[in-house]
Design a protein around this motif. Structure first.
Motif, PDB file in Angstrom:
ATOM      1  N   GLY A   1       0.922  -1.356  -0.053  1.00  0.00           N
ATOM      2  CA  GLY A   1      -0.031   0.098  -0.023  1.00  0.00           C
ATOM      3  C   GLY A   1       0.918   1.314  -0.060  1.00  0.00           C
ATOM      4  O   GLY A   1       0.681   2.169  -0.634  1.00  0.00           O
TER       5      GLY A   1
ATOM      6  N   ALA B   1       2.198   1.864  -3.442  1.00  0.00           N
ATOM      7  CA  ALA B   1       1.422   2.392  -4.358  1.00  0.00           C
ATOM      8  C   ALA B   1       1.225   4.142  -3.709  1.00  0.00           C
ATOM      9  O   ALA B   1       1.037   4.773  -4.741  1.00  0.00           O
ATOM     10  CB  ALA B   1       0.022   1.922  -4.247  1.00  0.00           C
ATOM     11  N   LEU B   2       1.128   4.294  -2.702  1.00  0.00           N
ATOM     12  CA  LEU B   2       1.119   5.707  -2.300  1.00  0.00           C
ATOM     13  C   LEU B   2       2.359   6.443  -2.815  1.00  0.00           C
ATOM     14  O   LEU B   2       2.355   7.601  -3.462  1.00  0.00           O
ATOM     15  CB  LEU B   2       1.153   5.656  -0.682  1.00  0.00           C
ATOM     16  CG  LEU B   2       1.025   7.193  -0.064  1.00  0.00           C
ATOM     17  CD1 LEU B   2       0.073   7.967  -0.281  1.00  0.00           C
ATOM     18  CD2 LEU B   2       1.436   7.130   1.458  1.00  0.00           C
TER      19      LEU B   2
ATOM     20  N   ARG C   1       2.108   7.578  -6.464  1.00  0.00           N
ATOM     21  CA  ARG C   1       0.837   8.174  -6.852  1.00  0.00           C
ATOM     22  C   ARG C   1       0.860   9.256  -8.031  1.00  0.00           C
ATOM     23  O   ARG C   1       2.094   9.593  -8.114  1.00  0.00           O
ATOM     24  CB  ARG C   1       0.143   8.891  -5.631  1.00  0.00           C
ATOM     25  CG  ARG C   1       1.097   9.897  -5.061  1.00  0.00           C
ATOM     26  CD  ARG C   1       0.546  10.344  -3.668  1.00  0.00           C
ATOM     27  NE  ARG C   1       1.290  11.524  -3.227  1.00  0.00           N
ATOM     28  CZ  ARG C   1       2.503  11.629  -2.534  1.00  0.00           C
ATOM     29  NH1 ARG C   1       2.993  10.157  -2.434  1.00  0.00           N
ATOM     30  NH2 ARG C   1       3.287  12.849  -2.144  1.00  0.00           N
TER      31      ARG C   1
ATOM     32  N   MET D   1      -2.595   7.219   3.152  1.00  0.00           N
ATOM     33  CA  MET D   1      -2.803   6.015   3.029  1.00  0.00           C
ATOM     34  C   MET D   1      -3.734   5.430   4.405  1.00  0.00           C
ATOM     35  O   MET D   1      -3.478   6.090   5.553  1.00  0.00           O
ATOM     36  CB  MET D   1      -1.640   5.044   3.287  1.00  0.00           C
ATOM     37  CG  MET D   1      -1.718   3.537   3.135  1.00  0.00           C
ATOM     38  SD  MET D   1      -0.412   2.549   2.699  1.00  0.00           S
ATOM     39  CE  MET D   1       0.210   2.049   4.501  1.00  0.00           C
TER      40      MET D   1
ATOM     41  N   ALA E   1      -4.192   5.226  -1.207  1.00  0.00           N
ATOM     42  CA  ALA E   1      -3.990   3.818  -0.951  1.00  0.00           C
ATOM     43  C   ALA E   1      -4.714   3.462   0.334  1.00  0.00           C
ATOM     44  O   ALA E   1      -4.639   4.088   1.381  1.00  0.00           O
ATOM     45  CB  ALA E   1      -2.613   3.596  -0.735  1.00  0.00           C
TER      46      ALA E   1
END
Length: 242
Positions: free
Chosen positions: A17, A20-21, A24, A32, A158
């Motif tokens: 997660g 993914a943050l 961005r 998140m 996220a």
């Protein structure tokens, strides 16, 4: 029991997660959200991650009665300064410190921040200006509670849910934490009685290990634990005894 941190499936999802943050598209979408029921390892994971040398995060544990000045003061303290008693000046301190340190902010028990909308608005003011990542950790209903706060909710890029651990996670915990060998049948029983809650899994491991050591056993099975309490689950009478 060994004092180790086990990378369960929930931990791996947390790490994914944050990756993914970091990748961005919109710079201001730097939040998140981590949610889940009690006992699944959210707090332990958040602390472990924030304390990693390569992360060096600012970890804050919210509490009932938290105010905008309280959270700003905690940020300032964690970054090594004495917070000003005046809220507006404290905000300036926090902003300067965060901009200079570039350390992610982790707010645990974030549901307490929702009692006063200005608490997280103060954090958003800092994150908007610095684009420093903010990780909000809270109970399983926090997502719906955050939804009305559109200015903040829209910045979440996220979302990670902490779920009950699987047998493979329990086996990893037994292997890495127990100072004795725990057989697969006992691993499965610990998984069943704990309902996948990390807190209860550790209790089961500790009880099995103590029983093994009292009886000078290098290995412990479900049969060895007959008549012994594996997990004290007070919500379900009788569930804890094998």
């Amino acid at each position: 029991m060994y004092n180790k941190f086990v990378r369960t499936s929930n931990v791996l999802n947390f790490l994914a997660g944050f990756t993914a943050l970091e990748t961005r598209g919109a710079a201001e979408s730097c939040y998140m959200l981590v949610s889940g029921r009690a006992g699944y390892g959210k707090t332990g994971t958040a602390r472990w991650w924030a304390n990693k040398p390569e992360v060096n995060g600012v970890y804050i544990q919210a509490a009932a009665g938290i105010t905008p000045h309280w959270i700003l003061a905690e940020i300032v303290r964690e970054l090594g300064d004495v917070p000003d008693r005046r809220r507006e000046y404290c905000f300036g301190q926090a902003l300067r410190k965060v901009a200079l340190a570039r350390r992610p902010i982790v707010i645990d028990e974030a549901e307490f921040c929702l009692n006063d909308p200005e608490v997280l608005e103060s954090v958003r003011g800092i994150s908007d200006l610095t684009e420093v990542p903010v990780v909000l950790v809270g109970y399983d209903k926090i997502m719906s509670k955050l939804a009305p706060y559109e200015q903040l909710y829209s910045r979440i890029s996220a979302i990670v849910s902490f779920n009950p651990l699987e047998v493979v996670d329990v086996r990893a915990c037994c292997t890495e934490l127990a100072e004795v060998t725990i057989h697969d049948d006992l691993v499965e029983e610990i998984h069943r009685q704990s309902a996948g809650r990390l807190r209860l899994i550790k209790e089961g491991i500790g009880n099995a290990e103590r029983h093994a050591k009292r009886n000078k056993l290098a290995e412990v099975s479900l049969d060895d634990m007959r008549g012994q309490v594996i997990i004290n689950n007070w919500s379900k009478t009788g569930k804890g005894r094998s």
